[in-house]
Design a protein around this motif. Structure first.
Motif, short mmCIF file in Angstrom:
data_model
loop_
_atom_site.label_atom_id
_atom_site.label_comp_id
_atom_site.label_asym_id
_atom_site.label_seq_id
_atom_site.Cartn_x
_atom_site.Cartn_y
_atom_site.Cartn_z
N THR A 1 0.82 -1.20 0.00
CA THR A 1 0.00 0.00 0.00
C THR A 1 0.86 1.26 0.00
OG1 THR A 1 -1.70 -1.20 1.23
CG2 THR A 1 -1.90 1.19 1.16
N ALA A 2 1.90 1.28 0.82
CA ALA A 2 2.79 2.45 0.86
C ALA A 2 3.42 2.68 -0.51
CB ALA A 2 3.87 2.23 1.91
N ALA A 3 3.86 1.63 -1.16
CA ALA A 3 4.49 1.79 -2.47
C ALA A 3 3.51 2.33 -3.50
CB ALA A 3 5.06 0.45 -2.94
N LEU A 4 2.30 1.81 -3.51
CA LEU A 4 1.33 2.20 -4.53
C LEU A 4 0.76 3.60 -4.30
CD1 LEU A 4 -0.61 -1.16 -4.98
CD2 LEU A 4 1.28 -0.25 -6.35
N PHE A 5 0.92 4.12 -3.10
CA PHE A 5 0.42 5.46 -2.82
C PHE A 5 1.53 6.52 -2.80
CE2 PHE A 5 -3.45 3.36 -1.72
CZ PHE A 5 -4.44 4.32 -1.89
N ASP A 6 2.71 6.17 -2.33
CA ASP A 6 3.71 7.20 -2.08
C ASP A 6 4.85 7.24 -3.09
OD1 ASP A 6 2.20 7.97 0.04
OD2 ASP A 6 3.44 7.01 1.57
N ASP A 7 4.97 6.24 -3.94
CA ASP A 7 5.93 6.30 -5.03
C ASP A 7 5.19 6.77 -6.28
OD1 ASP A 7 8.71 5.37 -6.19
OD2 ASP A 7 7.16 4.61 -7.56
N PRO A 8 5.56 7.91 -6.87
CA PRO A 8 4.79 8.46 -8.00
C PRO A 8 4.65 7.49 -9.17
CG PRO A 8 6.29 10.11 -7.15
CD PRO A 8 6.63 8.82 -6.44
N GLU A 9 5.73 6.77 -9.50
CA GLU A 9 5.66 5.84 -10.64
C GLU A 9 4.71 4.68 -10.34
OE1 GLU A 9 8.71 2.95 -13.15
OE2 GLU A 9 9.49 4.73 -12.12
N ALA A 10 4.82 4.12 -9.14
CA ALA A 10 3.93 3.02 -8.78
C ALA A 10 2.49 3.49 -8.66
CB ALA A 10 4.39 2.38 -7.46
N ALA A 11 2.29 4.71 -8.16
CA ALA A 11 0.94 5.25 -8.05
C ALA A 11 0.31 5.41 -9.42
CB ALA A 11 0.97 6.59 -7.31
N GLU A 12 1.09 5.84 -10.39
CA GLU A 12 0.57 5.98 -11.75
C GLU A 12 0.22 4.62 -12.33
OE1 GLU A 12 -1.01 7.83 -14.80
OE2 GLU A 12 -0.11 8.93 -13.12
N THR A 13 1.08 3.63 -12.10
CA THR A 13 0.80 2.27 -12.57
C THR A 13 -0.48 1.72 -11.94
OG1 THR A 13 3.14 1.80 -12.94
CG2 THR A 13 1.67 -0.09 -12.69
N ALA A 14 -0.61 1.92 -10.62
CA ALA A 14 -1.81 1.43 -9.93
C ALA A 14 -3.07 2.09 -10.48
CB ALA A 14 -1.68 1.69 -8.43
N HIS A 15 -2.98 3.39 -10.75
CA HIS A 15 -4.14 4.11 -11.27
C HIS A 15 -4.56 3.55 -12.63
CE1 HIS A 15 -6.27 7.44 -13.33
NE2 HIS A 15 -6.74 7.68 -12.13
N ARG A 16 -3.58 3.34 -13.53
CA ARG A 16 -3.90 2.79 -14.85
C ARG A 16 -4.44 1.36 -14.73
NH1 ARG A 16 1.32 4.60 -16.21
NH2 ARG A 16 1.97 2.39 -16.33
N THR A 17 -3.90 0.61 -13.78
CA THR A 17 -4.27 -0.80 -13.64
C THR A 17 -5.70 -0.97 -13.17
OG1 THR A 17 -1.98 -1.44 -13.22
CG2 THR A 17 -3.71 -2.94 -12.46
N VAL A 18 -6.11 -0.18 -12.19
CA VAL A 18 -7.45 -0.38 -11.60
C VAL A 18 -8.54 0.40 -12.33
CG1 VAL A 18 -6.44 -0.84 -9.34
CG2 VAL A 18 -7.20 1.48 -9.88
N LYS A 19 -8.15 1.30 -13.21
CA LYS A 19 -9.17 2.11 -13.89
C LYS A 19 -10.19 1.27 -14.64
CE LYS A 19 -9.58 6.44 -16.47
NZ LYS A 19 -8.83 7.51 -17.19
N PRO A 20 -9.78 0.22 -15.39
CA PRO A 20 -10.79 -0.60 -16.07
C PRO A 20 -11.74 -1.32 -15.11
CG PRO A 20 -8.62 -0.97 -17.04
CD PRO A 20 -8.41 -0.18 -15.77
N LEU A 21 -11.27 -1.62 -13.89
CA LEU A 21 -12.12 -2.30 -12.92
C LEU A 21 -13.29 -1.42 -12.47
CD1 LEU A 21 -9.44 -3.98 -10.62
CD2 LEU A 21 -10.89 -5.12 -12.31
N ALA A 22 -13.12 -0.10 -12.58
CA ALA A 22 -14.14 0.82 -12.09
C ALA A 22 -15.48 0.60 -12.79
CB ALA A 22 -13.68 2.27 -12.27
N GLU A 23 -15.44 0.08 -14.02
CA GLU A 23 -16.70 -0.15 -14.74
C GLU A 23 -17.57 -1.17 -14.03
OE1 GLU A 23 -15.72 -1.27 -18.70
OE2 GLU A 23 -14.63 0.60 -19.14
N ARG A 24 -16.95 -2.06 -13.27
CA ARG A 24 -17.72 -3.12 -12.60
C ARG A 24 -18.38 -2.64 -11.31
NH1 ARG A 24 -13.84 -8.27 -12.35
NH2 ARG A 24 -15.49 -8.93 -10.90
N THR A 25 -18.09 -1.42 -10.89
CA THR A 25 -18.74 -0.91 -9.67
C THR A 25 -20.15 -0.43 -9.94
OG1 THR A 25 -17.96 1.37 -9.98
CG2 THR A 25 -16.48 -0.15 -8.81
N LEU A 26 -20.49 -0.22 -11.22
CA LEU A 26 -21.82 0.28 -11.60
C LEU A 26 -22.15 1.60 -10.91
CD1 LEU A 26 -23.86 -3.07 -11.51
CD2 LEU A 26 -22.62 -2.04 -13.43
N ASN A 27 -21.08 2.36 -10.58
CA ASN A 27 -21.23 3.66 -9.89
C ASN A 27 -21.92 3.55 -8.53
OD1 ASN A 27 -19.95 5.24 -11.89
ND2 ASN A 27 -21.83 5.28 -13.11
#
Length: 438
Positions: free
Chosen positions: A324-350
């Motif tokens: 969690t610390a890596a995915l939030f506090d390292d800018p490169e890892a945070a950008e990767t995490a954001h791109r990775t989970v973005k497609p999953l957002a469609e399954r939340t149905l808002n």
């Protein structure tokens, strides 16, 4: 970054009633304190068990004696008791990942040594696999909480008395946009949440029987209800959304200086302000009200990620903290995490977390869900690459890499280890699943 809990000692303070406008301003200013991410924290909860026979319930007298011993142990972390006798260590805010790891590791060593002298030990599991809920603490807060949560069924007692977690606390982020910006981190915490639920699921049993869920602890939070354990919508500005959520959430209790606390039914904080009954709410009541809300991501000046099951092994808690610390506090890892989970957002149905299909699938199937598995692999790989940049030692980086190899890459989680000896009992698990809801 600990969860301060008052049992009425501040009821005589801040007597002036608050208005809706004041509540919105206070919540906006207090719950989201922005700035460069500099600190990190973790709250680790443990089940306490008999060393000689873990399945034997620990008597209240033994628990009380053990906690009396622990009060004399010098610790840097705050030590608190949960309603069912679970132990929680809350780290002080740390300036780095390794400072947090080293502090909590040393405190846990001291706690384990003290407990071992009394024949007790710690178990890391999201839900007690053997015992039924049994409340150890008799305090006004928990008396009121039990009455309130019983209205939605038995899930509340399980949550209070037989669950445990690893809660990671990260700074809210920059005010400005970007990978470390406030709005991005708020969004990421909620969209990454199901990946963390699935990767670290470790609560598949109740009473020794499979429940049909890999994270039964997450199921319990869903069953408690959206008003108490849900998140606000993500399609609006975080401060405004959280302030409205706080105002429209049900009040758990009205505290009193003496006697039992009142437990209103269906009264929101907004309605309490408008009605002024049974007495007008004050700033102290607002502060307390916020501590009775249990969303998967709770803003408390920092962001408290609450969706991770307690982990097995003495050092199992380090892996979710480091990832969690890596995915939030390292800018490169945070950008990767954001791109990775973005497609999953469609399954939340808002729908708000955790009551949307993605969170349900994460809790039920874990990394058996192909999309969650793919996202978890990408996030863990990014974390492994980022950890040296955050100053992590080989011990921490290798622990995350080993977890990636043992579980994530194989579509498994610690819950599978608990279920492996019981495979073939799905029918009994389905029956037990019904029992939880009744």
């Amino acid at each position: 970054m600990s969860d301060a809990r008052s049992d009425g000692g501040d009821c005589t303070e801040h007597r002036t009633a608050v208005t809706e406008a004041e509540v919105e301003a206070l919540v906006r200013g207090i719950c989201f304190k922005t700035g460069p991410p500099r600190t990190l924290g973790v709250e680790v909860e443990w089940l306490v068990h008999e060393l000689r026979l873990p399945r034997l319930p620990v008597s209240p007298e033994r628990l009380e004696a053990a906690y009396a011993t622990l009060r004399a142990v010098p610790l840097r972390s705050a030590l608190t008791k949960e309603p069912g006798g679970q132990l929680e260590l809350s780290s002080p805010p740390a300036a780095s990942l390794m400072e947090c790891v080293d502090t909590v590791s040393a405190d846990l060593d001291a706690v384990r040594a003290a407990l071992a002298r009394d024949g007790l030990g710690l178990v890391g599991a999201g839900h007690d696999p053997w015992h039924v809920p049994r409340r150890f603490l008799r305090e006004p807060r928990y008396d009121a909480m039990e009455i309130c949560l019983d209205r939605t069924g038995p899930a509340g007692r399980h949550m209070m008395c037989t669950s445990a977690s690893v809660q990671v606390c990260v700074d809210a982020g920059h005010e400005e946009p970007g990978p470390l910006g406030r709005e991005r981190r708020w969004w990421l915490a909620h969209q990454l949440g199901p990946v963390l639920v699935a990767a670290f699921a470790n609560s598949p049993l109740i009473g020794g029987e499979p429940t049909g869920w890999l994270s039964t602890r997450q199921l319990l939070w869903m069953e408690i209800g959206a008003g108490r354990a849900g998140a606000p919508p993500l399609d609006e500005e975080p401060r405004a959304a959280w302030a409205r959520h706080v105002l429209d959430a049900p009040v758990m209790c009205v505290r009193r200086d003496a006697g039992p606390w009142e437990v209103p039914e269906g009264l929101t904080f907004r309605e309490w302000i408008r009605s002024g009954a049974p007495r007008p709410p004050t700033r102290a009541d607002l502060d307390y009200h916020v501590t009775t809300l249990f969303p998967p991501v709770r803003p408390r000046g920092h962001l408290e990620l609450r969706m991770i099951d307690a982990q097995p092994g003495d050092d199992g808690w380090i892996v979710p903290l480091a990832v969690t610390a890596a995915l939030f506090d390292d800018p490169e890892a945070a950008e990767t995490a954001h791109r990775t989970v973005k497609p999953l957002a469609e399954r939340t149905l808002n729908l708000p977390a955790p009551h949307n299909p993605l969170w349900v699938d994460a809790a039920r199937q874990g990394l058996g869900d192909p999309e969650l598995r793919e996202a978890a692999v990408a996030c863990f790989e990014a974390a492994v690459e980022a950890l040296p940049r955050l100053g992590a030692t080989a011990r921490v980086t290798e622990a995350v890499a080993a977890y990636l190899d043992r579980y994530v890459a194989r579509g498994r989680c610690p819950a599978d280890d608990l279920l492996d000896p019981l495979r073939g009992t799905e029918s009994r698990g389905a029956h037990r699943r019904k029992d939880i809801r009744t």
